[in-house]
Design a protein around this motif. Structure first.
Motif: not given
Length: 231
Positions: A57-65, A223-231, A196-199, A113-116
């Motif tokens: 799952v890639t969130d291009a706006t939050a720049k995380v996958s 799932i949590i451990n797989s979190l990574r940043l994307v360009p 950038s947040v993952i819930v 998504g993106l938090a405050q």
């Protein structure tokens, strides 16, 4: 029960703020409990790390996958969830759908998504964990009791962030279909996009009328451990 698609319960910002002040410090290992289920229930070993069969799952706006197991279901792209503290979460993925009294529910979900942007990652994660926990486990009459764990610092691809786990409990719930207890894990990391947040939310106690299986904790951690940043 988590991810109420049709009737999401929202609490006011003042309630969430009160939860942050009044909640006790929860133990760091809120996801450490293990559920015993038949070996054939899972299509791969419960403790398996993400591999080719997992979905990315890639969130291009939050720049995380991040990766989710193959039996987790991706929602339509336009679906989103706005929490009671104003965070819009997208890229919804849920697991363990079941029907009870004509309504559809789920045992677990992930979103991003993106938090405050004006918060430290630790504070953003704590506020969001409190909001999601209260939103998902309160009912129309009572607000769930939420215990928030201490923020745990972490580094993702060399960028500093924080993880917070919140446990929500709704004692004496009159809803026979929904779980009365669950855990919400939030990871927040400072990126070029902001906080950038993952819930990741999951039931830990099933409802009495529909005791379907609970999510495996090893998979939730993976799932949590797989979190990574994307360009």
């Amino acid at each position: 029960m988590v991810l109420r698609r049709s009737t999401r319960l929202l609490v006011t910002l003042s309630v969430v703020a009160g939860l942050l002040v009044a909640s006790g410090i929860a133990a760091a290992g809120l996801l450490s409990r293990t559920e015993e289920r038949p070996a054939e229930y899972f299509d791969e070993p419960a403790a398996a790390a993400p591999h080719d069969t997992w979905q990315t799952v890639t969130d291009a706006t939050a720049k995380v996958s991040y990766d989710v197991p193959p039996d987790w279901e991706l929602a339509d792209a336009e679906e989103s969830l706005t929490t009671s503290n104003g965070v819009k979460l997208g890229n919804l993925v849920d697991w363990g759908r079941y029907t009870c009294q004509g309504a559809e529910y789920g045992r677990a979900f992930a979103a991003s998504g993106l938090a405050q942007p004006d918060r430290r990652p630790s504070k953003a994660a704590a506020e969001l964990a409190a909001a999601v926990a209260a939103d998902q486990y309160s009912d129309g009459h009572r607000t769930a009791a939420v215990n928030i764990g201490r923020p745990q610092p972490l580094s993702i691809d060399g960028v500093q962030g924080a993880m917070v786990r919140a446990e929500a409990t709704l004692p004496e719930s009159t809803d026979q279909c929904t779980g009365s207890k669950g855990t919400v894990t939030v990871v927040a990391v400072s990126t070029q996009a902001g906080n950038s947040v993952i819930v990741l939310a999951a039931d830990s106690v099933a409802g009495p009328e529909q005791p379907t299986p609970l999510a495996d904790t090893a998979r939730l951690d993976a799932i949590i451990n797989s979190l990574r940043l994307v360009p």
